[in-house]
Every structure is written in structure tokens, then in C-alpha cells.
Scaffold this active site. Structure first.
Site, PDB file in Angstrom:
ATOM      1  N   GLN A   1     -12.244-119.808  24.233  1.00 18.81           N
ATOM      2  CA  GLN A   1     -13.611-120.145  23.806  1.00 18.81           C
ATOM      3  C   GLN A   1     -14.303-118.886  23.301  1.00 18.81           C
ATOM      4  O   GLN A   1     -15.405-118.950  22.766  1.00 18.81           O
ATOM      5  CB  GLN A   1     -14.408-120.716  24.980  1.00 18.81           C
ATOM      6  CG  GLN A   1     -13.804-121.968  25.595  1.00 18.81           C
ATOM      7  CD  GLN A   1     -14.501-122.326  26.870  1.00 18.81           C
ATOM      8  OE1 GLN A   1     -15.438-123.119  26.893  1.00 18.81           O
ATOM      9  NE2 GLN A   1     -14.049-121.737  27.974  1.00 18.81           N
ATOM     10  N   ASN A   2     -13.673-117.728  23.531  1.00 22.33           N
ATOM     11  CA  ASN A   2     -14.303-116.448  23.222  1.00 22.33           C
ATOM     12  C   ASN A   2     -14.263-116.157  21.718  1.00 22.33           C
ATOM     13  O   ASN A   2     -13.362-116.608  21.015  1.00 22.33           O
ATOM     14  CB  ASN A   2     -13.617-115.311  24.000  1.00 22.33           C
ATOM     15  CG  ASN A   2     -13.716-115.526  25.496  1.00 22.33           C
ATOM     16  OD1 ASN A   2     -14.573-116.292  25.959  1.00 22.33           O
ATOM     17  ND2 ASN A   2     -12.848-114.897  26.256  1.00 22.33           N
ATOM     18  N   HIS A  59     -14.111-121.573  19.263  1.00 21.96           N
ATOM     19  CA  HIS A  59     -15.501-121.342  18.835  1.00 21.96           C
ATOM     20  C   HIS A  59     -15.599-120.309  17.726  1.00 21.96           C
ATOM     21  O   HIS A  59     -16.679-119.772  17.478  1.00 21.96           O
ATOM     22  CB  HIS A  59     -16.355-120.931  20.049  1.00 21.96           C
ATOM     23  CG  HIS A  59     -16.449-122.024  21.069  1.00 21.96           C
ATOM     24  ND1 HIS A  59     -16.731-121.794  22.394  1.00 21.96           N
ATOM     25  CD2 HIS A  59     -16.232-123.365  20.984  1.00 21.96           C
ATOM     26  CE1 HIS A  59     -16.736-122.945  23.056  1.00 21.96           C
ATOM     27  NE2 HIS A  59     -16.417-123.900  22.222  1.00 21.96           N
ATOM     28  N   GLY A  69     -11.408-117.511  33.652  1.00 21.84           N
ATOM     29  CA  GLY A  69     -12.731-116.978  33.310  1.00 21.84           C
ATOM     30  C   GLY A  69     -13.631-117.923  32.547  1.00 21.84           C
ATOM     31  O   GLY A  69     -14.300-117.515  31.594  1.00 21.84           O
ATOM     32  N   SER A  70     -13.680-119.191  32.980  1.00 21.74           N
ATOM     33  CA  SER A  70     -14.614-120.118  32.322  1.00 21.74           C
ATOM     34  C   SER A  70     -15.294-120.989  33.372  1.00 21.74           C
ATOM     35  O   SER A  70     -14.681-121.403  34.343  1.00 21.74           O
ATOM     36  CB  SER A  70     -13.880-121.014  31.322  1.00 21.74           C
ATOM     37  OG  SER A  70     -14.810-121.939  30.743  1.00 21.74           O
ATOM     38  N   SER A  71     -16.581-121.283  33.133  1.00 18.38           N
ATOM     39  CA  SER A  71     -17.309-122.171  34.058  1.00 18.38           C
ATOM     40  C   SER A  71     -16.946-123.627  33.789  1.00 18.38           C
ATOM     41  O   SER A  71     -17.263-124.518  34.564  1.00 18.38           O
ATOM     42  CB  SER A  71     -18.819-121.974  33.876  1.00 18.38           C
ATOM     43  OG  SER A  71     -19.160-122.230  32.505  1.00 18.38           O
ATOM     44  N   ASN A 120     -10.894-117.924  38.411  1.00 17.15           N
ATOM     45  CA  ASN A 120     -12.285-117.718  38.015  1.00 17.15           C
ATOM     46  C   ASN A 120     -13.031-117.064  39.175  1.00 17.15           C
ATOM     47  O   ASN A 120     -12.786-117.409  40.344  1.00 17.15           O
ATOM     48  CB  ASN A 120     -12.949-119.062  37.656  1.00 17.15           C
ATOM     49  CG  ASN A 120     -14.206-118.856  36.824  1.00 17.15           C
ATOM     50  OD1 ASN A 120     -14.139-118.362  35.702  1.00 17.15           O
ATOM     51  ND2 ASN A 120     -15.361-119.199  37.381  1.00 17.15           N
ATOM     52  N   GLU A 180     -15.998-117.368  40.223  1.00 19.13           N
ATOM     53  CA  GLU A 180     -16.806-118.315  41.028  1.00 19.13           C
ATOM     54  C   GLU A 180     -16.252-119.723  40.875  1.00 19.13           C
ATOM     55  O   GLU A 180     -15.382-119.960  40.030  1.00 19.13           O
ATOM     56  CB  GLU A 180     -18.270-118.284  40.538  1.00 19.13           C
ATOM     57  CG  GLU A 180     -18.980-116.968  40.759  1.00 19.13           C
ATOM     58  CD  GLU A 180     -20.092-116.752  39.715  1.00 19.13           C
ATOM     59  OE1 GLU A 180     -21.144-116.227  40.085  1.00 19.13           O
ATOM     60  OE2 GLU A 180     -19.882-117.118  38.550  1.00 19.13           O
ATOM     61  N   ALA A 227     -10.059-111.776  36.855  1.00 16.97           N
ATOM     62  CA  ALA A 227      -8.873-111.913  36.000  1.00 16.97           C
ATOM     63  C   ALA A 227      -8.097-110.601  35.904  1.00 16.97           C
ATOM     64  O   ALA A 227      -6.867-110.581  35.982  1.00 16.97           O
ATOM     65  CB  ALA A 227      -9.321-112.352  34.601  1.00 16.97           C
TER      66      ALA A 227
HETATM   67  N1  APR Z   1     -12.690-112.684  36.151  1.00 14.50           N
HETATM   68  C1  APR Z   1     -12.668-114.044  36.203  1.00 14.50           C
HETATM   69  N2  APR Z   1     -13.775-114.812  36.028  1.00 14.50           N
HETATM   70  C2  APR Z   1     -14.938-114.173  35.807  1.00 14.50           C
HETATM   71  C3  APR Z   1     -15.046-112.767  35.739  1.00 14.50           C
HETATM   72  C4  APR Z   1     -13.849-112.016  35.924  1.00 14.50           C
HETATM   73  N3  APR Z   1     -13.862-110.667  35.873  1.00 14.50           N
HETATM   74  N4  APR Z   1     -16.357-112.443  35.505  1.00 14.50           N
HETATM   75  C5  APR Z   1     -17.031-113.617  35.413  1.00 14.50           C
HETATM   76  N5  APR Z   1     -16.193-114.643  35.603  1.00 14.50           N
HETATM   77  C6  APR Z   1     -16.473-116.071  35.541  1.00 14.50           C
HETATM   78  C7  APR Z   1     -17.873-116.471  35.948  1.00 14.50           C
HETATM   79  O1  APR Z   1     -17.896-116.742  37.337  1.00 14.50           O
HETATM   80  C8  APR Z   1     -18.112-117.745  35.117  1.00 14.50           C
HETATM   81  O2  APR Z   1     -17.819-118.917  35.871  1.00 14.50           O
HETATM   82  O3  APR Z   1     -16.373-116.444  34.177  1.00 14.50           O
HETATM   83  C9  APR Z   1     -17.128-117.644  33.964  1.00 14.50           C
HETATM   84  C10 APR Z   1     -17.798-117.551  32.612  1.00 14.50           C
HETATM   85  O4  APR Z   1     -18.510-118.749  32.415  1.00 14.50           O
HETATM   86  P1  APR Z   1     -19.547-118.838  31.199  1.00 14.50           P
HETATM   87  O5  APR Z   1     -20.443-117.642  31.206  1.00 14.50           O
HETATM   88  O6  APR Z   1     -20.143-120.201  31.239  1.00 14.50           O
HETATM   89  O7  APR Z   1     -18.627-118.686  29.891  1.00 14.50           O
HETATM   90  P2  APR Z   1     -17.688-119.780  29.223  1.00 14.50           P
HETATM   91  O8  APR Z   1     -17.175-120.733  30.228  1.00 14.50           O
HETATM   92  O9  APR Z   1     -16.701-119.026  28.405  1.00 14.50           O
HETATM   93  O10 APR Z   1     -18.723-120.531  28.231  1.00 14.50           O
HETATM   94  C11 APR Z   1     -18.194-121.476  27.345  1.00 14.50           C
HETATM   95  O11 APR Z   1     -20.371-121.650  26.295  1.00 14.50           O
HETATM   96  O12 APR Z   1     -22.231-120.560  25.511  1.00 14.50           O
HETATM   97  C12 APR Z   1     -21.063-121.180  25.137  1.00 14.50           C
HETATM   98  O13 APR Z   1     -19.851-120.769  23.175  1.00 14.50           O
HETATM   99  C13 APR Z   1     -20.162-120.214  24.427  1.00 14.50           C
HETATM  100  O14 APR Z   1     -17.757-120.073  24.505  1.00 14.50           O
HETATM  101  C14 APR Z   1     -18.918-120.148  25.306  1.00 14.50           C
HETATM  102  C15 APR Z   1     -18.984-121.461  26.067  1.00 14.50           C
END
Ligand code: APR
Length: 250
Positions: free
Chosen positions: A102-103, A120, A192-194, A218, A220, A236
Site C-alpha cells: 500500500q506504500n 496506491h 505493518g498495516s492496520s 504488526n 499493534e 517488522a
Molecule cells: N513494524 C510493524 N508494524 C508497525 C511498525 C513497525 N516498526 N510501526 C508501526 N507499525 C504498525 C502500526 O501499529 C499500524 O497498525 O503499522 C500500522 C500502520 O497502519 P496505518 O498507519 O493505518 O498504515 P496503512 O495500514 O499502510 O494505511 C493504509 O491508508 O492513508 C491510507 O493510502 C494510505 O496506504 C495507506 C493506507
């Protein structure tokens, strides 16, 4: 922890078609903030102003100021992290087939991953909305020193980043290929995604529906932890290199 790590490592080792799905968390250690959570980017910058197509077409200067002051400086400095490098190594020795991300930071490719699906888009490519001429983010950063919003040097058209803004649909071909990967794989590793943004967050569920093993790494809890066969709430950059070591030892 070691038991689940061993189980995940052997799951990847025994898999025939392992796929990895990544989000902002894998780039967090590279100086690129995640979007949600207490220090999330969207806490500081309202995505309706800075990341939605409606506002970009109405007043692109919000996005371009954010690009000049925030996005570009962080991407300029960012280098692939231990997590990106570990995934690239797993691809090199044939343990994973594809990274679906998604990055928009391009760090998987920079780490050496060759099969990357960018759901994305990428912020590293900017193109003219009139003549489609492409520019690098470095080119546009220089243009922004004189004019904001930047205009196409070829035709004076408006420029935009090759990302999917909120309010836009994902590229249907790219999404189809990603769904096919999710449906073909027998092991899907989320890193690493929510897992709250759709249609991207459908990827793990499509894999699961096709009897793939689903593992989530992840920091959290995520929205799909309850659906996973294994969950590791760790960073990660710590876990993925350990999986590479386990794979090498086996
Ligand atoms: N290792 C693993 N997980 C981590 C780390 C780490 N070092 N640091 C943070 N996280 C986790 C957080 O706990 C969080 O749950 O990574 C997750 C990131 O979640 P988001 O900030 O929601 O990002 P993402 O899931 O990639 O968002 C999806 O949303 O805003 C849009 O287009 C944007 O691609 C993005 C999409």
C-alpha cells in the site's frame, strides 16, 4: 515468541506460493511516519485537504506545499529498512513470489524486491495531467522553488503525483493482479498495516478464503487479527531478519 517465529518460518519454507502484503509500518523505521495511531501523519495533516482528489483539483497548492515541506524531505532521506531488505532476500532465495504494498515510497524496489505491486501508486513519479509527460520528484522539487503549484515545462499543464488520492479508484488492472496473487497464494504474510483501508485490506481475506495461511506481523492489533492463523505484535525490522535467519538455517 520463538515458537511462533519457528512456525511462521517453516510455513514460509514449506509454502509453494507465499505473498507478502505491506503497509506503512514496514517503512516506519526509515523515517516515514505511519498514517494512523498516536503520531500518525493524518493526525497532523488532514487527509481531506492534503490527500483527497477533490481538494487537489480545487486547490493543488495544499498538496504541493505538503510535498515540498514534508513528503519530499522524508523520501529524500529514506533508505530501505531491515524489513524491506529481509523481504528482498526472501524473494532472492525463492521463498516469496510477490510483495503487494500500500506504500508509495518505493523502498521495496530500492531494497531489491523485483516483483512489487503498488496498489496506491508511487509518489516518486509525477506526471502532467494534460500531456502525460513524466517527471521525477527531484525535478518537481526544483520546479517548486519557483512556482507552486508546479506546471508542466512541456505544455504548462497541471502536474500530479502518480498516487491514488482518497476519492479515486485503484487502477483496475493492478487490483486484479493483486487479487489474483491473493487467490493463488498458499501463505499470505501481512507486515505493518492496520488493515482498515479498502479495497487493499480485502487482500488478506481473499487469501484466507482460498485456504491460505494468514500471518500478521504488526506492532499493534489490526482489524483482521481474529482472522489470522498467526499474529506477531512486534516490529517488522526485528522479526523479518529473524525469519530470514531461520530460513537460511533450515
Ligand atoms: N513494524 C510493524 N508494524 C508497525 C511498525 C513497525 N516498526 N510501526 C508501526 N507499525 C504498525 C502500526 O501499529 C499500524 O497498525 O503499522 C500500522 C500502520 O497502519 P496505518 O498507519 O493505518 O498504515 P496503512 O495500514 O499502510 O494505511 C493504509 O491508508 O492513508 C491510507 O493510502 C494510505 O496506504 C495507506 C493506507
Amino acid at each position: 515468541m520463538n515458537d511462533i517465529l519457528e512456525a511462521v518460518s517453516s510455513g514460509i519454507k514449506d509454502s509453494k506460493h507465499a505473498v507478502v502484503f505491506t503497509g506503512a509500518g514496514i517503512s516506519a523505521e526509515c523515517g516515514i511516519p505511519t498514517y494512523r495511531g498516536k503520531d500518525g501523519l493524518w493526525k497532523k495533516y488532514d487527509p481531506n485537504l492534503y490527500a483527497s482528489i477533490g481538494y487537489f483539483l480545487q486547490d493543488p497548492s495544499y498538496y504541493w506545499n505538503f510535498f515540498r515541506e514534508v513528503r519530499y524531505p522524508m523520501l529524500q532521506k529514506a533508505k530501505p529498512g531491515k524489513g524491506h531488505l529481509a523481504l528482498a532476500e526472501m524473494e532472492t532465495f525463492g521463498r516469496i513470489k510477490t510483495v503487494i504494498t500500500q506504500n508509495i515510497d518505493g523502498l521495496h524496489q530500492e531494497a531489491g524486491s523485483s516483483s512489487v505491486i503498488e496498489l496506491h501508486g508511487t509518489t516518486r513519479v509525477i506526471y502532467c495531467m494534460s500531456c502525460s509527460q513524466k517527471y521525477s520528484m527531484d525535478d518537481v522539487f526544483v520546479m517548486l522553488k519557483d512556482t507552486c503549484p508546479p506546471l508542466c515545462p512541456e505544455c504548462q499543464g497541471k502536474l500530479r503525483p502518480a498516487v491514488i488520492f482518497f476519492g479515486e479508484t485503484l487502477n483496475p488492472q493492478i487490483l486484479r493482479v493483486a487479487f489474483e496473487e491473493a487467490e493463488q497464494c498458499d501463505f499470505l504474510l501481512v507486515v505493518g498495516s492496520s488493515l482498515v483501508v479498502y479495497p487493499a485490506a480485502e487482500i488478506p481475506m481473499r487469501a484466507k478464503k482460498n485456504n491460505a495461511t494468514l500471518v500478521i506481523i504488526n506492532k499493534e492489533q489490526t482489524a483482521l487479527d481474529s482472522e489470522a492463523d498467526g499474529v506477531i505484535h512486534e516490529e517488522a525490522g526485528r522479526i523479518l531478519p529473524q525469519i530470514v535467519r531461520n530460513l537460511k538455517e533450515s
